[in-house]
Design a protein around this motif. Structure first.
Motif, PDB file in Angstrom:
ATOM      1  N   HIS A   7      -6.422  -3.893   7.119  1.00  0.00           N
ATOM      2  CA  HIS A   7      -6.131  -3.257   5.824  1.00  0.00           C
ATOM      3  C   HIS A   7      -6.250  -4.303   4.722  1.00  0.00           C
ATOM      4  O   HIS A   7      -5.490  -5.270   4.710  1.00  0.00           O
ATOM      5  CB  HIS A   7      -4.726  -2.662   5.810  1.00  0.00           C
ATOM      6  CG  HIS A   7      -4.508  -1.597   6.848  1.00  0.00           C
ATOM      7  ND1 HIS A   7      -5.444  -0.656   7.146  1.00  0.00           N
ATOM      8  CD2 HIS A   7      -3.451  -1.341   7.642  1.00  0.00           C
ATOM      9  CE1 HIS A   7      -4.993   0.144   8.087  1.00  0.00           C
ATOM     10  NE2 HIS A   7      -3.776  -0.262   8.416  1.00  0.00           N
ATOM     11  N   PRO A   8      -7.195  -4.096   3.805  1.00  0.00           N
ATOM     12  CA  PRO A   8      -7.334  -5.076   2.726  1.00  0.00           C
ATOM     13  C   PRO A   8      -6.081  -5.095   1.845  1.00  0.00           C
ATOM     14  O   PRO A   8      -5.411  -4.081   1.668  1.00  0.00           O
ATOM     15  CB  PRO A   8      -8.549  -4.592   1.938  1.00  0.00           C
ATOM     16  CG  PRO A   8      -8.799  -3.205   2.387  1.00  0.00           C
ATOM     17  CD  PRO A   8      -8.126  -3.015   3.705  1.00  0.00           C
ATOM     18  N   SER A   9      -5.805  -6.258   1.322  1.00  0.00           N
ATOM     19  CA  SER A   9      -4.616  -6.390   0.471  1.00  0.00           C
ATOM     20  C   SER A   9      -4.856  -5.683  -0.862  1.00  0.00           C
ATOM     21  O   SER A   9      -5.983  -5.357  -1.226  1.00  0.00           O
ATOM     22  CB  SER A   9      -4.302  -7.865   0.239  1.00  0.00           C
ATOM     23  OG  SER A   9      -5.291  -8.433  -0.593  1.00  0.00           O
ATOM     24  N   TRP A  10      -3.792  -5.478  -1.590  1.00  0.00           N
ATOM     25  CA  TRP A  10      -3.898  -4.799  -2.876  1.00  0.00           C
ATOM     26  C   TRP A  10      -4.716  -5.622  -3.862  1.00  0.00           C
ATOM     27  O   TRP A  10      -5.398  -5.082  -4.716  1.00  0.00           O
ATOM     28  CB  TRP A  10      -2.515  -4.454  -3.426  1.00  0.00           C
ATOM     29  CG  TRP A  10      -1.660  -5.659  -3.725  1.00  0.00           C
ATOM     30  CD1 TRP A  10      -0.840  -6.312  -2.865  1.00  0.00           C
ATOM     31  CD2 TRP A  10      -1.576  -6.343  -4.966  1.00  0.00           C
ATOM     32  NE1 TRP A  10      -0.240  -7.366  -3.482  1.00  0.00           N
ATOM     33  CE2 TRP A  10      -0.675  -7.413  -4.783  1.00  0.00           C
ATOM     34  CE3 TRP A  10      -2.161  -6.173  -6.206  1.00  0.00           C
ATOM     35  CZ2 TRP A  10      -0.352  -8.305  -5.790  1.00  0.00           C
ATOM     36  CZ3 TRP A  10      -1.835  -7.049  -7.219  1.00  0.00           C
ATOM     37  CH2 TRP A  10      -0.937  -8.104  -7.005  1.00  0.00           C
ATOM     38  N   THR A  11      -4.738  -6.950  -3.726  1.00  0.00           N
ATOM     39  CA  THR A  11      -5.552  -7.772  -4.626  1.00  0.00           C
ATOM     40  C   THR A  11      -7.038  -7.559  -4.351  1.00  0.00           C
ATOM     41  O   THR A  11      -7.841  -7.535  -5.278  1.00  0.00           O
ATOM     42  CB  THR A  11      -5.195  -9.266  -4.489  1.00  0.00           C
ATOM     43  OG1 THR A  11      -5.345  -9.659  -3.127  1.00  0.00           O
ATOM     44  CG2 THR A  11      -3.789  -9.541  -4.974  1.00  0.00           C
ATOM     45  N   HIS A  12      -7.393  -7.388  -3.068  1.00  0.00           N
ATOM     46  CA  HIS A  12      -8.785  -7.108  -2.727  1.00  0.00           C
ATOM     47  C   HIS A  12      -9.193  -5.730  -3.261  1.00  0.00           C
ATOM     48  O   HIS A  12     -10.314  -5.541  -3.714  1.00  0.00           O
ATOM     49  CB  HIS A  12      -9.002  -7.177  -1.214  1.00  0.00           C
ATOM     50  CG  HIS A  12      -9.008  -8.563  -0.683  1.00  0.00           C
ATOM     51  ND1 HIS A  12      -7.907  -9.391  -0.718  1.00  0.00           N
ATOM     52  CD2 HIS A  12      -9.997  -9.285  -0.103  1.00  0.00           C
ATOM     53  CE1 HIS A  12      -8.196 -10.538  -0.184  1.00  0.00           C
ATOM     54  NE2 HIS A  12      -9.466 -10.519   0.203  1.00  0.00           N
ATOM     55  N   ILE A  14      -7.978  -4.231  -5.917  1.00  0.00           N
ATOM     56  CA  ILE A  14      -8.131  -4.357  -7.373  1.00  0.00           C
ATOM     57  C   ILE A  14      -9.445  -5.052  -7.702  1.00  0.00           C
ATOM     58  O   ILE A  14     -10.183  -4.625  -8.593  1.00  0.00           O
ATOM     59  CB  ILE A  14      -6.928  -5.102  -7.988  1.00  0.00           C
ATOM     60  CG1 ILE A  14      -5.686  -4.221  -7.897  1.00  0.00           C
ATOM     61  CG2 ILE A  14      -7.219  -5.499  -9.436  1.00  0.00           C
ATOM     62  CD1 ILE A  14      -4.409  -4.890  -8.327  1.00  0.00           C
ATOM     63  N   ALA A  15      -9.767  -6.118  -6.955  1.00  0.00           N
ATOM     64  CA  ALA A  15     -11.020  -6.843  -7.177  1.00  0.00           C
ATOM     65  C   ALA A  15     -12.218  -5.923  -6.949  1.00  0.00           C
ATOM     66  O   ALA A  15     -13.201  -5.962  -7.700  1.00  0.00           O
ATOM     67  CB  ALA A  15     -11.101  -8.066  -6.270  1.00  0.00           C
ATOM     68  N   ARG A  19     -15.055  -4.785  -9.685  1.00  0.00           N
ATOM     69  CA  ARG A  19     -16.476  -4.954  -9.413  1.00  0.00           C
ATOM     70  C   ARG A  19     -17.223  -3.639  -9.629  1.00  0.00           C
ATOM     71  O   ARG A  19     -18.272  -3.593 -10.264  1.00  0.00           O
ATOM     72  CB  ARG A  19     -16.694  -5.453  -7.989  1.00  0.00           C
ATOM     73  CG  ARG A  19     -18.147  -5.813  -7.683  1.00  0.00           C
ATOM     74  CD  ARG A  19     -18.336  -6.229  -6.237  1.00  0.00           C
ATOM     75  NE  ARG A  19     -18.128  -5.147  -5.302  1.00  0.00           N
ATOM     76  CZ  ARG A  19     -18.994  -4.159  -5.068  1.00  0.00           C
ATOM     77  NH1 ARG A  19     -20.112  -4.098  -5.755  1.00  0.00           N
ATOM     78  NH2 ARG A  19     -18.743  -3.217  -4.190  1.00  0.00           N
ATOM     79  N   LYS A  20     -16.656  -2.539  -9.146  1.00  0.00           N
ATOM     80  CA  LYS A  20     -17.282  -1.229  -9.338  1.00  0.00           C
ATOM     81  C   LYS A  20     -17.307  -0.841 -10.810  1.00  0.00           C
ATOM     82  O   LYS A  20     -18.283  -0.269 -11.287  1.00  0.00           O
ATOM     83  CB  LYS A  20     -16.559  -0.169  -8.517  1.00  0.00           C
ATOM     84  CG  LYS A  20     -16.851  -0.258  -7.038  1.00  0.00           C
ATOM     85  CD  LYS A  20     -16.114   0.811  -6.262  1.00  0.00           C
ATOM     86  CE  LYS A  20     -16.392   0.695  -4.772  1.00  0.00           C
ATOM     87  NZ  LYS A  20     -15.620   1.678  -4.001  1.00  0.00           N
ATOM     88  N   ALA A  21     -16.249  -1.136 -11.545  1.00  0.00           N
ATOM     89  CA  ALA A  21     -16.201  -0.827 -12.976  1.00  0.00           C
ATOM     90  C   ALA A  21     -17.270  -1.617 -13.721  1.00  0.00           C
ATOM     91  O   ALA A  21     -17.931  -1.084 -14.612  1.00  0.00           O
ATOM     92  CB  ALA A  21     -14.818  -1.121 -13.540  1.00  0.00           C
ATOM     93  N   LYS A  22     -17.451  -2.891 -13.352  1.00  0.00           N
ATOM     94  CA  LYS A  22     -18.480  -3.701 -14.005  1.00  0.00           C
ATOM     95  C   LYS A  22     -19.872  -3.148 -13.702  1.00  0.00           C
ATOM     96  O   LYS A  22     -20.724  -3.116 -14.570  1.00  0.00           O
ATOM     97  CB  LYS A  22     -18.369  -5.158 -13.562  1.00  0.00           C
ATOM     98  CG  LYS A  22     -17.204  -5.877 -14.185  1.00  0.00           C
ATOM     99  CD  LYS A  22     -17.148  -7.325 -13.759  1.00  0.00           C
ATOM    100  CE  LYS A  22     -15.963  -8.019 -14.388  1.00  0.00           C
ATOM    101  NZ  LYS A  22     -15.849  -9.404 -13.963  1.00  0.00           N
TER     102      LYS A  22
END
Length: 165
Positions: A7-12, A14-15, A19-22
């Motif tokens: 399970h990826p962490s919440w920081t991953h 958000i990152a 990236r998708k928003a950019k």
């Protein structure tokens, strides 16, 4: 495998969202630039057509701005150019990242310009009174909405609030 690696962490998370928003912002920027180029081409063609119409009217010595047909041709072309340029300007605002989306006020302004153009080129003898009244009502309604939005913006500026859209 331990629990963390599955399970990826919440920081991953958000990152990844950033990236998708950019990527989407780049896509939006690309589309806006393509639209600017297309509208610029339309403006150039419309300007050429307007120039051609004016030259043809001058050569045939029919250029009398008091004639309704001449007035319709020349000012209809000018209004078409103004509408296209206003569209282009509203898209340029997006490409310069001054705003994220086209503002509602801009859409209303362009609609007002389009209706004003319609009234300029309108042949009142060929249109029923009900259609003319409907166009006039639409013009008044859009003008009222535009005025109300300007009043809201002035009130928001006065009270230190951000514009909502």
């Amino acid at each position: 495998m331990n629990e963390r690696s599955r399970h990826p962490s919440w920081t991953h998370e958000i990152a990844e969202k950033i990236r998708k928003a950019k990527l989407y912002n780049l896509f939006e920027h690309l589309i806006a630039n393509i639209l600017v180029l297309l509208i610029s081409f339309i403006v150039i063609v419309a300007l050429y057509k307007l120039g051609e119409d004016v030259v043809n009217l001058l050569v045939s010595r029919a250029f009398d701005p008091l004639k309704h047909e001449t007035f319709q041709t020349v000012f209809g072309g000018i209004m078409t150019l103004l509408i296209a340029m206003e569209f282009k300007h509203s898209i340029l605002v997006v490409t310069k990242r001054q705003q994220n989306i086209i503002q509602v006020k801009t859409v209303i302004l362009v609609s007002l310009l389009a209706l004003a153009r319609k009234f300029i080129i309108l042949d009142i003898h060929a249109l029923e009174a009900a259609k003319i009244a409907a166009l006039a009502l639409a013009l008044v309604a859009l003008g009222a909405v535009y005025w109300l939005m300007r009043e809201r913006d002035a009130w928001n500026m006065e009270h230190g609030r951000q514009e909502e859209g």
